[in-house]
Design an enzyme around this catalytic site. Sequence first.
Site, PDB file in Angstrom:
ATOM      1  N   GLU A 146       0.820  -1.207   0.000  1.00  0.00           N
ATOM      2  CA  GLU A 146       0.000   0.000   0.000  1.00  0.00           C
ATOM      3  C   GLU A 146       0.857   1.262   0.000  1.00  0.00           C
ATOM      4  OE1 GLU A 146      -2.747  -0.355   3.224  1.00  0.00           O
ATOM      5  OE2 GLU A 146      -3.911  -1.953   2.253  1.00  0.00           O
ATOM      6  N   HIS A 179     -10.100   1.846   0.146  1.00  0.00           N
ATOM      7  CA  HIS A 179     -10.554   0.950   1.211  1.00  0.00           C
ATOM      8  C   HIS A 179     -12.067   0.719   1.187  1.00  0.00           C
ATOM      9  CE1 HIS A 179      -6.513   1.485   2.781  1.00  0.00           C
ATOM     10  NE2 HIS A 179      -6.749   0.503   3.628  1.00  0.00           N
TER      11      HIS A 179
END
Length: 288
Positions: A146, A179
């Site tokens: 990420e 997300h």
Amino acid sequence: MAVIVFEHASWQAVLLCLLFAVIYVGSLYVWAGSTEKNRDHPDVIRKRFVSITVVSVVVPVLVWLAGRSSESKQAHTLWEWLGLRFLGFLPAFIIPLILTMVLFMGPLALHYMDGIFRLYLEPRYWVNCIKNMIWVRNHIVAPFSEEFIFRACMLPLLVPAIGESAAMILCPLFFGVAHFHHLIERIIHEQCEIKQAVQKSMFQFFYTTVFGIYSAFLFLRTGHLIAPVIAHAFCNHMGFPAFNEVMGYPQTIRRRLAMFFVLGLVLWIMVLFPLTYPALYANDVYVL
């Protein structure tokens, strides 16, 4: 390796970053039946490890293709733009971790009160962690992948286009929105009502975006990928601060714990800029 610069209009840089976010999230669902099993299922985790590995190879190539060879002072190698440097690596590994621990002084005090610290002294604890695929995902694969995609690969494009400060604010929005794919899993696997699932996802969007700003700040100030990666891994380990746990202790202890929460925040604000001074990390790539 030749040095390159990135010269794009702001809309071009934003579109490229959006593409990277879509590629990252989309790679999690390319497998047949990817939504039939919970995200914590070993088969799902293994397949997603493969996807993320491929994405972590493809996206830097796209970043390199987006660059232009140059001999200007603003030009750097691709590895330098991505924060993959040896010079200043050790302080970039240690100092941001200490800085983040200062911010989490209150939750760490809770861990001490709960006796959790004793676990960290047990070698078997760490052996079991390494064998646990969920732990590996949360503490190694997710923080690295990420931060690599949403910080190291995006900020080199955004910074020249819109400046360091604006990029530090905009970049985390891609991270926070990415997300939202957990919304699907909450509805399908956790049997959450749509309203409750949306509320949880909105809360996750908020705190991942806030963390993303901090993470982008660390990357730009240190010029090292390892700085936000180690902070990300630590935050994943600690989780969102359990403020409600403080109320379970007697009043005297509650006051002490509250003091640690406040003291940690105040000290973090005081040392944030001094401990991230770019010269400490030999950072001449970004000048936030």
